[in-house]
Design a protein around this motif. Structure first.
Motif, PDB file in Angstrom:
ATOM      1  N   MET A   1       0.860  -1.171   0.000  1.00  0.00           N
ATOM      2  CA  MET A   1       0.000   0.000   0.000  1.00  0.00           C
ATOM      3  C   MET A   1       0.904   1.230   0.000  1.00  0.00           C
ATOM      4  SD  MET A   1      -3.089   0.595   2.659  1.00  0.00           S
ATOM      5  CE  MET A   1      -4.388   1.659   2.228  1.00  0.00           C
ATOM      6  N   LYS A   2       0.562   2.198  -0.848  1.00  0.00           N
ATOM      7  CA  LYS A   2       1.377   3.410  -0.942  1.00  0.00           C
ATOM      8  C   LYS A   2       0.498   4.649  -0.888  1.00  0.00           C
ATOM      9  CE  LYS A   2       5.385   1.807  -3.324  1.00  0.00           C
ATOM     10  NZ  LYS A   2       6.458   2.164  -4.177  1.00  0.00           N
ATOM     11  N   LEU A   3       1.067   5.693  -0.334  1.00  0.00           N
ATOM     12  CA  LEU A   3       0.422   6.995  -0.277  1.00  0.00           C
ATOM     13  C   LEU A   3       1.296   7.973  -1.046  1.00  0.00           C
ATOM     14  CD1 LEU A   3      -1.654   9.031   0.869  1.00  0.00           C
ATOM     15  CD2 LEU A   3      -0.150   9.256   2.854  1.00  0.00           C
ATOM     16  N   ASP A   4       0.720   8.628  -2.036  1.00  0.00           N
ATOM     17  CA  ASP A   4       1.445   9.628  -2.817  1.00  0.00           C
ATOM     18  C   ASP A   4       0.975  11.010  -2.376  1.00  0.00           C
ATOM     19  OD1 ASP A   4       2.641  11.292  -4.681  1.00  0.00           O
ATOM     20  OD2 ASP A   4       2.079  10.054  -6.404  1.00  0.00           O
ATOM     21  N   LEU A   5       1.872  11.784  -1.791  1.00  0.00           N
ATOM     22  CA  LEU A   5       1.533  13.098  -1.258  1.00  0.00           C
ATOM     23  C   LEU A   5       1.728  14.230  -2.273  1.00  0.00           C
ATOM     24  CD1 LEU A   5       2.989  12.719   2.332  1.00  0.00           C
ATOM     25  CD2 LEU A   5       0.586  12.694   1.645  1.00  0.00           C
ATOM     26  N   HIS A   6       2.060  13.894  -3.507  1.00  0.00           N
ATOM     27  CA  HIS A   6       2.139  14.928  -4.536  1.00  0.00           C
ATOM     28  C   HIS A   6       0.771  15.594  -4.666  1.00  0.00           C
ATOM     29  CE1 HIS A   6       5.765  12.734  -6.009  1.00  0.00           C
ATOM     30  NE2 HIS A   6       6.181  13.983  -6.118  1.00  0.00           N
ATOM     31  N   GLY A   7       0.746  16.891  -4.646  1.00  0.00           N
ATOM     32  CA  GLY A   7      -0.510  17.627  -4.775  1.00  0.00           C
ATOM     33  C   GLY A   7      -1.226  17.874  -3.459  1.00  0.00           C
ATOM     34  N   VAL A   8      -0.743  17.271  -2.370  1.00  0.00           N
ATOM     35  CA  VAL A   8      -1.344  17.492  -1.052  1.00  0.00           C
ATOM     36  C   VAL A   8      -0.677  18.723  -0.437  1.00  0.00           C
ATOM     37  CG1 VAL A   8      -1.685  16.529   1.255  1.00  0.00           C
ATOM     38  CG2 VAL A   8      -1.823  15.039  -0.749  1.00  0.00           C
ATOM     39  N   ARG A   9      -1.486  19.648   0.032  1.00  0.00           N
ATOM     40  CA  ARG A   9      -0.952  20.862   0.662  1.00  0.00           C
ATOM     41  C   ARG A   9      -0.334  20.504   2.015  1.00  0.00           C
ATOM     42  NH1 ARG A   9      -2.773  25.546  -1.733  1.00  0.00           N
ATOM     43  NH2 ARG A   9      -4.466  25.261  -3.206  1.00  0.00           N
ATOM     44  N   HIS A  10       0.700  21.240   2.375  1.00  0.00           N
ATOM     45  CA  HIS A  10       1.399  20.966   3.637  1.00  0.00           C
ATOM     46  C   HIS A  10       0.442  20.976   4.822  1.00  0.00           C
ATOM     47  CE1 HIS A  10       5.413  22.323   1.698  1.00  0.00           C
ATOM     48  NE2 HIS A  10       5.167  21.069   1.449  1.00  0.00           N
ATOM     49  N   LYS A  11      -0.521  21.883   4.826  1.00  0.00           N
ATOM     50  CA  LYS A  11      -1.448  21.964   5.961  1.00  0.00           C
ATOM     51  C   LYS A  11      -2.407  20.772   6.028  1.00  0.00           C
ATOM     52  CE  LYS A  11      -4.858  24.863   3.626  1.00  0.00           C
ATOM     53  NZ  LYS A  11      -5.544  26.141   3.619  1.00  0.00           N
ATOM     54  N   ILE A  35       5.156   8.450  -0.604  1.00  0.00           N
ATOM     55  CA  ILE A  35       5.881   9.240  -1.581  1.00  0.00           C
ATOM     56  C   ILE A  35       5.724  10.701  -1.184  1.00  0.00           C
ATOM     57  CG2 ILE A  35       6.087   9.874  -4.002  1.00  0.00           C
ATOM     58  CD1 ILE A  35       4.781   7.083  -4.589  1.00  0.00           C
ATOM     59  N   THR A  36       6.839  11.306  -0.812  1.00  0.00           N
ATOM     60  CA  THR A  36       6.820  12.678  -0.318  1.00  0.00           C
ATOM     61  C   THR A  36       7.189  13.696  -1.382  1.00  0.00           C
ATOM     62  OG1 THR A  36       9.130  12.576   0.337  1.00  0.00           O
ATOM     63  CG2 THR A  36       7.489  11.972   2.002  1.00  0.00           C
ATOM     64  N   GLY A  37       7.871  13.268  -2.414  1.00  0.00           N
ATOM     65  CA  GLY A  37       8.484  14.212  -3.338  1.00  0.00           C
ATOM     66  C   GLY A  37       9.779  14.702  -2.713  1.00  0.00           C
ATOM     67  N   ASN A  38      10.366  15.713  -3.291  1.00  0.00           N
ATOM     68  CA  ASN A  38      11.672  16.179  -2.818  1.00  0.00           C
ATOM     69  C   ASN A  38      11.595  17.351  -1.851  1.00  0.00           C
ATOM     70  OD1 ASN A  38      13.324  14.293  -4.183  1.00  0.00           O
ATOM     71  ND2 ASN A  38      12.907  15.359  -6.087  1.00  0.00           N
ATOM     72  N   SER A  39      10.408  17.792  -1.495  1.00  0.00           N
ATOM     73  CA  SER A  39      10.247  18.919  -0.586  1.00  0.00           C
ATOM     74  C   SER A  39      10.755  18.568   0.811  1.00  0.00           C
ATOM     75  CB  SER A  39       8.764  19.316  -0.506  1.00  0.00           C
ATOM     76  OG  SER A  39       8.524  20.143   0.606  1.00  0.00           O
ATOM     77  N   LYS A  43       8.894  16.244   3.797  1.00  0.00           N
ATOM     78  CA  LYS A  43       9.566  15.130   4.478  1.00  0.00           C
ATOM     79  C   LYS A  43       9.531  15.334   5.987  1.00  0.00           C
ATOM     80  CE  LYS A  43      12.727  14.522   0.644  1.00  0.00           C
ATOM     81  NZ  LYS A  43      14.093  14.714   0.185  1.00  0.00           N
ATOM     82  N   THR A  44       9.781  16.552   6.431  1.00  0.00           N
ATOM     83  CA  THR A  44       9.765  16.854   7.863  1.00  0.00           C
ATOM     84  C   THR A  44       8.371  16.672   8.443  1.00  0.00           C
ATOM     85  OG1 THR A  44      11.590  18.410   7.603  1.00  0.00           O
ATOM     86  CG2 THR A  44      10.241  18.645   9.582  1.00  0.00           C
ATOM     87  N   LEU A  45       7.355  17.143   7.747  1.00  0.00           N
ATOM     88  CA  LEU A  45       5.976  16.975   8.215  1.00  0.00           C
ATOM     89  C   LEU A  45       5.622  15.504   8.363  1.00  0.00           C
ATOM     90  CD1 LEU A  45       4.231  19.678   5.999  1.00  0.00           C
ATOM     91  CD2 LEU A  45       4.449  19.738   8.492  1.00  0.00           C
ATOM     92  N   VAL A  46       5.982  14.705   7.362  1.00  0.00           N
ATOM     93  CA  VAL A  46       5.687  13.270   7.402  1.00  0.00           C
ATOM     94  C   VAL A  46       6.410  12.614   8.577  1.00  0.00           C
ATOM     95  CG1 VAL A  46       6.029  11.084   6.190  1.00  0.00           C
ATOM     96  CG2 VAL A  46       5.131  13.065   4.961  1.00  0.00           C
ATOM     97  N   GLY A  64      13.920   9.728  -5.154  1.00  0.00           N
ATOM     98  CA  GLY A  64      12.519   9.573  -5.512  1.00  0.00           C
ATOM     99  C   GLY A  64      11.601  10.232  -4.515  1.00  0.00           C
ATOM    100  N   GLY A  65      12.146  10.683  -3.409  1.00  0.00           N
ATOM    101  CA  GLY A  65      11.309  11.297  -2.395  1.00  0.00           C
ATOM    102  C   GLY A  65      10.300  10.328  -1.830  1.00  0.00           C
ATOM    103  N   SER A  66      10.719   9.094  -1.602  1.00  0.00           N
ATOM    104  CA  SER A  66       9.797   8.121  -1.028  1.00  0.00           C
ATOM    105  C   SER A  66      10.438   7.434   0.168  1.00  0.00           C
ATOM    106  CB  SER A  66       9.387   7.083  -2.073  1.00  0.00           C
ATOM    107  OG  SER A  66      10.483   6.294  -2.455  1.00  0.00           O
ATOM    108  N   MET A  67       9.605   6.861   0.994  1.00  0.00           N
ATOM    109  CA  MET A  67      10.090   6.154   2.164  1.00  0.00           C
ATOM    110  C   MET A  67       9.211   4.946   2.437  1.00  0.00           C
ATOM    111  SD  MET A  67       8.843   8.744   5.222  1.00  0.00           S
ATOM    112  CE  MET A  67       9.508  10.202   4.464  1.00  0.00           C
TER     113      MET A  67
END
Length: 74
Positions: A1-11, A35-39, A43-46, A64-67
Protein backbone atom coordinates in the motif's frame (compact mmCIF):
# COMPACT_ATOMS: atom_id res chain seq x y z
CA UNK A 1 0.00 0.00 0.00
CA UNK A 2 1.38 3.41 -0.94
CA UNK A 3 0.42 7.00 -0.28
CA UNK A 4 1.44 9.63 -2.82
CA UNK A 5 1.53 13.10 -1.26
CA UNK A 6 2.14 14.93 -4.54
CA UNK A 7 -0.51 17.63 -4.77
CA UNK A 8 -1.34 17.49 -1.05
CA UNK A 9 -0.95 20.86 0.66
CA UNK A 10 1.40 20.97 3.64
CA UNK A 11 -1.45 21.96 5.96
CA UNK A 12 -3.39 18.82 4.92
CA UNK A 13 -0.55 16.32 5.41
CA UNK A 14 -1.34 15.45 9.05
CA UNK A 15 -4.97 14.57 8.28
CA UNK A 16 -4.16 12.62 5.12
CA UNK A 17 -1.34 10.70 6.80
CA UNK A 18 -3.45 10.01 9.89
CA UNK A 19 -6.13 8.37 7.76
CA UNK A 20 -3.51 6.42 5.83
CA UNK A 21 -1.83 5.09 8.98
CA UNK A 22 -5.14 3.92 10.42
CA UNK A 23 -6.16 2.30 7.12
CA UNK A 24 -2.85 0.43 7.08
CA UNK A 25 -3.34 -0.72 10.65
CA UNK A 26 -6.89 -1.92 9.93
CA UNK A 27 -5.77 -3.77 6.79
CA UNK A 28 -2.71 -5.28 8.45
CA UNK A 29 -0.22 -3.57 6.14
CA UNK A 30 3.13 -3.65 7.91
CA UNK A 31 5.39 -1.84 5.42
CA UNK A 32 3.51 0.84 3.51
CA UNK A 33 5.22 3.33 1.25
CA UNK A 34 4.89 7.08 1.37
CA UNK A 35 5.88 9.24 -1.58
CA UNK A 36 6.82 12.68 -0.32
CA UNK A 37 8.48 14.21 -3.34
CA UNK A 38 11.67 16.18 -2.82
CA UNK A 39 10.25 18.92 -0.59
CA UNK A 40 12.25 19.13 2.63
CA UNK A 41 9.24 20.58 4.43
CA UNK A 42 7.01 17.69 3.29
CA UNK A 43 9.57 15.13 4.48
CA UNK A 44 9.77 16.85 7.86
CA UNK A 45 5.98 16.97 8.21
CA UNK A 46 5.69 13.27 7.40
CA UNK A 47 8.44 12.33 9.85
CA UNK A 48 6.77 14.39 12.61
CA UNK A 49 3.40 12.70 12.11
CA UNK A 50 5.04 9.27 12.08
CA UNK A 51 6.90 10.09 15.30
CA UNK A 52 3.51 10.90 16.90
CA UNK A 53 2.65 7.24 16.25
CA UNK A 54 6.01 6.02 17.54
CA UNK A 55 7.05 5.11 13.99
CA UNK A 56 10.12 6.04 12.03
CA UNK A 57 10.62 5.84 8.30
CA UNK A 58 13.21 3.40 7.06
CA UNK A 59 14.64 3.01 3.57
CA UNK A 60 14.27 6.70 2.83
CA UNK A 61 15.12 7.39 -0.79
CA UNK A 62 16.11 11.00 -1.46
CA UNK A 63 16.09 10.81 -5.24
CA UNK A 64 12.52 9.57 -5.51
CA UNK A 65 11.31 11.30 -2.40
CA UNK A 66 9.80 8.12 -1.03
CA UNK A 67 10.09 6.15 2.16
CA UNK A 68 9.01 2.84 3.60
CA UNK A 69 7.56 2.75 7.11
CA UNK A 70 7.86 -0.30 9.33
CA UNK A 71 4.57 -0.74 11.19
CA UNK A 72 5.64 -3.90 13.02
CA UNK A 73 6.29 -1.84 16.16
CA UNK A 74 2.63 -0.79 16.55
Amino acid sequence: MKLDLHGVRHKEVADVLDSFVWDCIKLGVDQPGIITGNSTEMKTLVKNVLMDYGLEPCNFFNLGGSMTVDFVTI
